[in-house]
Design an enzyme around this catalytic site. Sequence first.
Site, PDB file in Angstrom:
ATOM      1  N   ASP A  44       8.841  10.337  13.787  1.00 53.77           N
ATOM      2  CA  ASP A  44       8.429  11.427  14.684  1.00 53.77           C
ATOM      3  C   ASP A  44       9.560  12.450  14.848  1.00 53.77           C
ATOM      4  O   ASP A  44       9.307  13.655  14.955  1.00 53.77           O
ATOM      5  CB  ASP A  44       8.005  10.862  16.045  1.00 53.77           C
ATOM      6  CG  ASP A  44       6.841   9.877  15.908  1.00 53.77           C
ATOM      7  OD1 ASP A  44       6.061  10.028  14.947  1.00 53.77           O
ATOM      8  OD2 ASP A  44       6.726   8.957  16.737  1.00 53.77           O
TER       9      ASP A  44
ATOM     10  N   GLY B  31       0.829  -1.203   0.000  1.00 57.55           N
ATOM     11  CA  GLY B  31       0.000   0.000   0.000  1.00 57.55           C
ATOM     12  C   GLY B  31       0.860   1.246   0.000  1.00 57.55           C
ATOM     13  O   GLY B  31       1.998   1.243  -0.479  1.00 57.55           O
TER      14      GLY B  31
ATOM     15  N   HIS C   8       4.633   5.714  20.257  1.00 53.71           N
ATOM     16  CA  HIS C   8       4.275   6.321  18.965  1.00 53.71           C
ATOM     17  C   HIS C   8       2.769   6.583  18.941  1.00 53.71           C
ATOM     18  O   HIS C   8       2.006   5.894  18.261  1.00 53.71           O
ATOM     19  CB  HIS C   8       4.704   5.382  17.834  1.00 53.71           C
ATOM     20  CG  HIS C   8       4.370   5.886  16.468  1.00 53.71           C
ATOM     21  ND1 HIS C   8       4.878   7.054  15.949  1.00 53.71           N
ATOM     22  CD2 HIS C   8       3.579   5.365  15.496  1.00 53.71           C
ATOM     23  CE1 HIS C   8       4.404   7.225  14.740  1.00 53.71           C
ATOM     24  NE2 HIS C   8       3.608   6.225  14.435  1.00 53.71           N
TER      25      HIS C   8
ATOM     26  N   ARG D 212       9.647  14.666  11.859  1.00 54.95           N
ATOM     27  CA  ARG D 212       8.570  15.669  11.969  1.00 54.95           C
ATOM     28  C   ARG D 212       8.936  16.750  12.984  1.00 54.95           C
ATOM     29  O   ARG D 212       8.615  17.925  12.808  1.00 54.95           O
ATOM     30  CB  ARG D 212       7.258  14.967  12.349  1.00 54.95           C
ATOM     31  CG  ARG D 212       6.705  14.142  11.194  1.00 54.95           C
ATOM     32  CD  ARG D 212       5.455  13.381  11.558  1.00 54.95           C
ATOM     33  NE  ARG D 212       4.878  12.764  10.356  1.00 54.95           N
ATOM     34  CZ  ARG D 212       4.033  11.743  10.369  1.00 54.95           C
ATOM     35  NH1 ARG D 212       3.662  11.210  11.523  1.00 54.95           N
ATOM     36  NH2 ARG D 212       3.550  11.257   9.245  1.00 54.95           N
TER      37      ARG D 212
ATOM     38  N   ARG E 285      -4.369   5.777  16.577  1.00 57.40           N
ATOM     39  CA  ARG E 285      -3.669   4.577  16.104  1.00 57.40           C
ATOM     40  C   ARG E 285      -4.134   3.347  16.878  1.00 57.40           C
ATOM     41  O   ARG E 285      -4.183   2.243  16.350  1.00 57.40           O
ATOM     42  CB  ARG E 285      -2.156   4.759  16.277  1.00 57.40           C
ATOM     43  CG  ARG E 285      -1.571   5.882  15.432  1.00 57.40           C
ATOM     44  CD  ARG E 285      -0.103   6.095  15.768  1.00 57.40           C
ATOM     45  NE  ARG E 285       0.538   7.121  14.940  1.00 57.40           N
ATOM     46  CZ  ARG E 285       0.608   8.411  15.284  1.00 57.40           C
ATOM     47  NH1 ARG E 285       0.066   8.838  16.401  1.00 57.40           N
ATOM     48  NH2 ARG E 285       1.219   9.273  14.493  1.00 57.40           N
TER      49      ARG E 285
END
Length: 306
Positions: free
Chosen positions: A148, A9, A175, A151, A88
Amino acid sequence: MKVTVVGAGAVGASCAEYIAMKNFASEVVLLDIKEGYAEGKAMDLMQTASLMGFDTKITGSTNDYSKTANSDVVVITSGIPRKPGMTREELIGINAGIVKTVATNLLEHSPNTIFIVVSNPMDTMTYLVHKATGLPKNRIIGMGGALDSARFKYRLAEALGAPISDVDGMVIGGHSDVGMVPLIGHATRNSIKVSEFLSEEQMSWVVEETKVGGATLTKLLGTSAWYAPGAAVSSMVQAIACDQKKMFPCSTMLDGEYGLSDICIGAPVILGKDGIEKIVEIELSDAEKAKMAESAIGVRNTNALL
Ligand SMILES: NC(=O)c1ccc[n+]([C@@H]2O[C@H](COP(=O)([O-])OP(=O)(O)OC[C@H]3O[C@@H](n4cnc5c(N)ncnc54)[C@H](O)[C@@H]3O)[C@@H](O)[C@H]2O)c1
């Protein structure tokens, strides 16, 4: 170096693409349960090889694990991603079954492989792979902190008005939106603490934007992000393939480090040819220790749902 990526994906295909572009692996196998999907992605990616200048061979497979045999590294991205407004943790019901089956199938054909777990809720899925395979802890690595931290650096650069190459910083802990612990007190611009340049208000903006970094993108895209996750995984695979001894925050099984045991959670580790070659314990402030402990409670609560 043979790498298998399960789940062709958004994240899996992006990960295969970045690995190929970096040209360090001989072969990448993409595997998906959806008929023809991995074969299609692999063929499309291979048709970029002459344009992008890589020699990595990418092949696809519909659920045939014999094609993954003797992989040095396997990456698990199979499962559903979150939609806007979801956490999540809400993915556990579907993803736990998928991750457990996939891990068992992979190990059967690649008994010496190193696992990188990406599917969410990632810390709990990493813990599940430990329990399902019984492998030593150096061979099971969860990817969350590398993304993370990327980011975090993006937001630090924005607040500082600096190029990203000027900044350094790390995110440890779970996370999840609430569990991440961006180490703002350790973040630097060219070795100078960012507190020299940013106000308290700016620093808390950076921390909060980092923690909801995934949710912000999910809201914009309608599904979770893939470029930075794929790039983060490819850097970790490269560190293992090229025995770089590079430091990344990764979800790892702790055994007393940071005062925690029997939990997979983000901590700085050294990645090399044996996977996690060392867990690095750094001195945390009392506030950071408290945040790490709180984050661990969240991860344990999700683990309990297994
Ligand atoms: N750890 C991280 O930092 C991070 C970052 C982004 C996404 N993720 C997670 O990664 C996962 C994948 O996200 P995505 O955006 O690529 O989703 P996607 O829906 O685009 O791709 C997932 C793929 O998995 C496949 N799949 C499902 N069951 C399978 C099985 N049993 N065997 C093989 N393949 C199977 C699906 O057919 C699909 O192609 C999600 O759980 C997402 O939450 C984690």
